[in-house]
Design a protein around this motif. Structure first.
Motif, PDB file in Angstrom:
ATOM      1  N   THR A   1       0.842  -1.196   0.000  1.00  0.00           N
ATOM      2  CA  THR A   1       0.000   0.000   0.000  1.00  0.00           C
ATOM      3  C   THR A   1       0.885   1.257   0.000  1.00  0.00           C
TER       4      THR A   1
ATOM      5  N   LEU B   1       1.995   3.264  -3.295  1.00  0.00           N
ATOM      6  CA  LEU B   1       1.675   4.686  -3.436  1.00  0.00           C
ATOM      7  C   LEU B   1       2.937   5.468  -3.815  1.00  0.00           C
TER       8      LEU B   1
ATOM      9  N   ALA C   1      -3.783   2.433  -3.978  1.00  0.00           N
ATOM     10  CA  ALA C   1      -2.554   3.079  -3.505  1.00  0.00           C
ATOM     11  C   ALA C   1      -1.763   3.650  -4.678  1.00  0.00           C
TER      12      ALA C   1
ATOM     13  N   THR D   1       0.786   9.392   1.854  1.00  0.00           N
ATOM     14  CA  THR D   1       0.443   8.059   2.372  1.00  0.00           C
ATOM     15  C   THR D   1      -0.630   8.081   3.449  1.00  0.00           C
TER      16      THR D   1
END
Lengths: 292, 230
Positions: B33, B37, B74, B84
């Motif tokens: 994730t 991202l 993400a 984030t």
């Protein structure tokens, strides 16, 4: 930069300073930051951890979008309050913090990766319980995180901290060892004792596979953090009791790396082995991802 | 295309305490994730603006588990430039689609072309231009960038961020860029110069983060070069 645990222990002894001071100094030098900047950043991480534990026990608790995990931190808290737990209040408080944090993570809430999101409950779990036991101030708790971080950087730079590379031993194993080393220091142990605790904790979880059901950071990840916390507390207590380790911490890190390389792809965060490949694991995957 | 690559220093991946205690992020996975991202964010910085079309190819662990880990939203969050811990992260795909961005995710069955289980290959385009980047998520939210295609150039950096890229019609920017790095005490791990059709690309793999002042001084060169700081 410190590149081995041996160097950390030697520097702490030679300079007669706690390990967290070595960590803060290195951070300021490497990132060209001021003390205040570095401190504020770690304080924000601590606040994130506290908020996650707090959120996990509000109302009925938090639940993941799949409904596979959630609500257990609330159950543990109630059980703890009953005063009948077998492993004792200190242990179960740590377990509650660990599971609660990972429930928030699975629910796509805000957490602090320590060193990863899948292992984000282990270190906060230890801190959540020893802050009561040892009456740690806020400052002490931030110190604890800096010490954890310095040990964690040694693992990350010499081995790995990703389940996809090294299995869960690299995630919860590393987190547990980092927490054990920092807990020893918080309890007044020596740098050598921190290294012994680190070594014990990582050895105990060597070979732990990464086998998330449906590829989700839920089963078995959430409960593995409970074990990571408990293992860290046991390893720290062993070191503080003077129980030493013949295999030094740096060698255990190398061993962890080699074990990771020997692990088949199925057991490294692909969701294709371990509990993910049990009949129930497969049924859950098919239900959630709609495959086959 | 002429390439000159100089390896200048040993590379350490995790340089900061906050690489292992941190980042503060939206769950559930730091590599799938937060790391995903971060790879999306590289694409965002290379493209500078919103694309019309996104194609993401996943390899190995990313291919097997991207759905469960929220890797899709993400990566799109990164492409949109979200942080984030931005609460919009889980809704990124809806947000992108509402802005008319066409998104395709492909699960590749073969091994990663760059030899890492967490590999994402991102392609962005609009009517006039495209970029491609291949990133790997190495753990704890940290990434490496293994391949970049931009303006007809093809790059294979060492991987660790920060990476600074300048693309210009001038062939004499290298000394100026090195002067700025030296002034702000940023060591260079590796550097590459490329030339193609009268355009020059300067790539520097840097050893430490750039301070706000250093960034500002680099960005002051924007009128003579496309400055990208990854």
């Amino acid at each position: 930069m410190y590149m081995s645990i041996k160097e950390i222990v030697e520097a702490a002894n030679e300079k007669q300073v706690p390990i967290y001071e070595l960590a803060i100094k290195q951070e300021m030098e490497v990132t060209k930051s001021t003390f205040d900047e570095v401190w504020a950043k770690m304080e924000k991480n601590l606040e994130t951890m506290e908020n996650a534990v707090k959120r996990s026990v509000e109302g009925d608790g938090v639940f993941s979008p799949t409904g596979l995990t959630g609500g257990d931190a609330v159950r543990i808290k109630k059980y703890l309050e009953s005063g009948k737990s077998l492993s004792g209040d200190v242990m179960m408080r740590g377990v509650q913090g660990a599971i609660g944090t990972n429930e928030v993570n699975a629910a796509m809430g805000v957490i602090c990766a320590t060193p990863t999101a899948g292992a984000s409950g282990t270190i906060p779990g230890v801190l959540y319980t020893i802050k009561e036991t040892l009456q740690l101030s806020r400052e002490d708790q931030i110190h604890f995180l800096f010490t954890s971080a310095l040990f964690g950087m040694i693992v990350a730079n010499n081995a790995c901290i990703a389940g996809a590379l090294g299995g869960c031993q690299a995630e919860v194993g590393s987190a547990s060892a980092m927490a054990a080393a920092a807990a020893v220091e918080a309890a007044g142990g020596t740098p050598e004792q921190s290294a012994h605790a680190f070594s014990t904790a990582l050895q105990n979880l060597l070979g732990l596979v990464c086998d998330p059901v449906a590829g989700l950071v839920e089963i078995p990840c959430v409960k593995r953090n409970a074990v990571g916390t408990a293992n860290a507390l046991v390893a720290a207590d062993l070191a503080l009791a003077g129980v030493n380790n013949l295999i030094d911490a740096d060698e255990v890190i190398d061993a962890m790396y080699r074990v990771g390389r020997q692990m088949p792809r199925e057991l490294r965060e692909t969701g294709l082995g371990g509990v993910a490949e049990t009949p129930t694991g497969i049924a859950i995957r098919n239900k959630i991802l709609g495959k086959e | 295309m002429n390439a000159v690559t100089l390896k200048e220093k040993k590379n350490i991946s995790y340089k900061s305490c906050f690489d292992v205690i941190g980042p503060v992020m939206i769950g559930p996975s730091s590599s799938h994730t937060a790391g995903a991202l971060a790879i999306g964010l590289v694409a965002n910085k290379l493209f500078k603006g919103l694309p019309k079309r996104v194609v993401v190819k996943y390899y190995e662990s990313f291919a097997e588990t991207h759905k469960g880990h929220g890797t899709d939203f993400a990566i799109i969050s990164g492409i949109l430039g979200f942080a984030t811990d931005d609460s919009r992260v889980p809704d990124a795909i809806k947000i992108a689609e509402s802005q008319g961005i066409d998104i395709t995710f492909l699960e590749e069955s073969g091994d990663s072309p760059v030899g890492h289980p967490n590999t994402a290959d991102i392609y962005l385009e609009d009517d006039s231009r495209s970029i491609r980047t291949v990133g790997i998520s190495v753990g704890g939210g940290l990434i490496k960038v293994k391949h970049i295609e931009i303006d007809g150039f093809s790059l294979n950096p060492q991987g660790s961020l920060p990476i600074m890229i300048a693309i210009s019609s001038r062939n004499n920017l290298e000394l100026e860029l090195r002067r700025i790095f030296k002034k702000y005490e940023v060591d260079i791990n590796n550097s590459t110069n490329l030339e193609k059709d009268g355009k020059y690309l300067y790539q520097f793999d840097l050893d430490s983060q750039l301070s706000g002042e250093a960034r500002k001084e680099l960005e002051n060169l924007s009128d003579i070069a496309n400055i990208i700081i990854l």
